[in-house]
Design a protein around this motif. Structure first.
Motif, mmCIF file in Angstrom:
data_model
loop_
_atom_site.group_PDB
_atom_site.id
_atom_site.type_symbol
_atom_site.label_atom_id
_atom_site.label_comp_id
_atom_site.label_asym_id
_atom_site.label_seq_id
_atom_site.Cartn_x
_atom_site.Cartn_y
_atom_site.Cartn_z
ATOM 1 N N UNK A 126 -5.225 3.890 -4.544
ATOM 2 C CA UNK A 126 -6.607 4.320 -4.320
ATOM 3 C C UNK A 126 -6.953 4.548 -2.858
ATOM 4 N N UNK A 127 -6.012 4.287 -1.968
ATOM 5 C CA UNK A 127 -6.269 4.507 -0.536
ATOM 6 C C UNK A 127 -5.634 5.836 -0.132
ATOM 7 N N UNK A 128 -6.435 6.694 0.453
ATOM 8 C CA UNK A 128 -5.918 8.001 0.876
ATOM 9 C C UNK A 128 -5.394 7.877 2.303
ATOM 10 N N UNK A 129 -4.080 7.817 2.433
ATOM 11 C CA UNK A 129 -3.471 7.751 3.766
ATOM 12 C C UNK A 129 -3.368 9.146 4.375
ATOM 13 N N UNK A 130 -3.208 10.136 3.497
ATOM 14 C CA UNK A 130 -3.158 11.530 3.944
ATOM 15 C C UNK A 130 -3.785 12.370 2.844
ATOM 16 N N UNK A 131 -4.702 13.280 3.196
ATOM 17 C CA UNK A 131 -5.359 14.051 2.137
ATOM 18 C C UNK A 131 -4.442 15.138 1.569
ATOM 19 N N UNK B 148 2.037 -5.247 -2.714
ATOM 20 C CA UNK B 148 2.575 -4.480 -3.840
ATOM 21 C C UNK B 148 1.748 -4.734 -5.088
ATOM 22 N N UNK B 149 1.919 -3.851 -6.063
ATOM 23 C CA UNK B 149 1.185 -3.967 -7.316
ATOM 24 C C UNK B 149 2.149 -4.302 -8.452
ATOM 25 N N UNK B 150 1.696 -5.246 -9.299
ATOM 26 C CA UNK B 150 2.503 -5.705 -10.428
ATOM 27 C C UNK B 150 1.624 -5.757 -11.678
#
Lengths: 155, 201
Positions: A126-131, B148-150
């Motif tokens: 959910x985090x936009x590091x690059x559009x 990380x996601x689990x």
């Protein structure tokens, strides 16, 4: 009382201006770069950079890169002190592949990764590091940037 | 033509400090005449596209496979110790019996991957997505899993001693019969996690 009101309105004005400036900064748009000197490409995304080896692409790509990508990836692609990865490294290992057919495949793999990253951006959890630049940058400009990155000097 | 160092200099460099000689192959400068390793049609280089590849028992120690597409690949018993799999796509990959000790698998997609008896000791698994994956009889001893996601991931009979679950998302994960000695879960989301250790919320 009047003094406080003036102060409050000034603060409100400054914060609105900063918000608008920030929104305008975050908005992605095609850099105004003239690509008319470049050959027309077939529609869609090629498997391998069709502009590789074209002497005009690097300058156009550099101009586009510095307007669209340098903010995170460094001026003139110098990613050594930038928050985002050094893009000059993509496909660098292909230079060691001497077999022509294998070299093509290696370049194609690196090009695919580059184009995929540009088109769909970098979004994680959910985090936009690059559009995503899909629909903003056309293939000619993206391949020009790719060509520039391959020719960009490395310290 | 690349100049090779004098053998005596190489010997001295290897004698002290030893760590220099233990660098993975990817960290060492490769010669111009490096031959490409191709396994069952899959070339071993960064960004390689090998979805569904058969890489069982492959010797990939220290290889740079950043950005590789190994989605759905069979990496059973593959030796990936010290390899770089950053930003790789390993969704649905089978890593049964694979050796990934000290490998770097950051920002990678490992959704629904299978880690049956997999050795991930000391691996760096930052900001990767293991949602829907299964760890059964695996070793994640002193592995670092920061951010990380689990989601819905299953950890069964695995060695999680000193595993660093820093700021991870373990929503609806399942823990059963694991070794959890000194495993830490600071700032993690344990919502709906069955068998997760208590006291970290």
């Amino acid at each position: 009382m009047r003094h406080h009101l003036v102060q409050a309105f000034t603060l409100l004005g400054v914060s609105l201006f900063m918000t608008a400036a920030r929104a305008s900064d975050d908005e992605i748009r095609r850099p105004p770069v003239d690509t008319s000197a470049l050959p027309a490409l077939a529609p869609g995304w090629a498997e391998i950079n069709p502009l590789r080896g074209n002497p005009q692409t690097a300058d156009i790509g550099r101009e586009a890169f510095n307007q669209a990508c340098a903010r995170c990836h460094g001026q003139d692609a110098d990613g050594s002190r930038s928050p985002a990865p050094d893009l000059r490294r993509i496909g660098l290992s292909c230079r060691r592949v001497k077999d022509a057919a294998l070299n093509q495949r290696c370049q194609s793999d690196a090009d695919h990764f580059f184009v995929k990253s540009v088109r769909y951006g970098k979004q994680k959890f959910g985090i936009i590091h690059m559009p995503p630049w899909e629909g903003v940058l056309e293939p000619t400009l993206v391949w020009s940037i790719r060509s520039f990155l391959e020719s960009a000097p490395r310290q | 033509m690349r100049k090779t160092p004098h053998p005596l200099l190489s010997a001295l460099a290897c004698a002290f400090p030893l760590a220099l000689c233990a660098l993975p192959a990817s960290a060492q400068p490769a010669g111009d005449d490096e031959t490409v390793q191709i396994i069952n049609g899959c070339p071993i280089w960064p960004y390689t596209r090998c979805p569904g590849a058969d890489l069982r028992h492959a010797d990939l120690v220290g290889k740079n496979l950043a950005g590789a597409d190994f989605s759905g690949a069979d990496l059973s018993r593959a030796d990936l110790r010290g390899a770089n799999l950053s930003v790789a796509d390993l969704e649905g990959a089978n890593l049964t019996g694979a050796r990934l000790a000290k490998a770097t698998v950051s920002n990678a997609n490992l959704q629904k991957a299978r880690f049956i008896g997999t050795d991930l000791e000391g691996a760096r698994l930052f900001r990767s997505d293991f949602s829907g994956a299964e760890f059964n009889g695996a070793s994640l001893e002193i592995a670092r899993l920061d951010k990380s996601w689990f989601i819905g991931t299953r950890f069964i009979a695995s060695n999680l001693q000193e595993t660093k679950f820093n700021q991870v998302n373990l929503k609806n994960a399942y823990f059963e019969a694991n070794v959890l000695r000194y495993a830490v879960f600071p700032s993690s989301n344990l919502e709906g996690c069955q068998g997760c250790p208590k006291g970290w919320d």
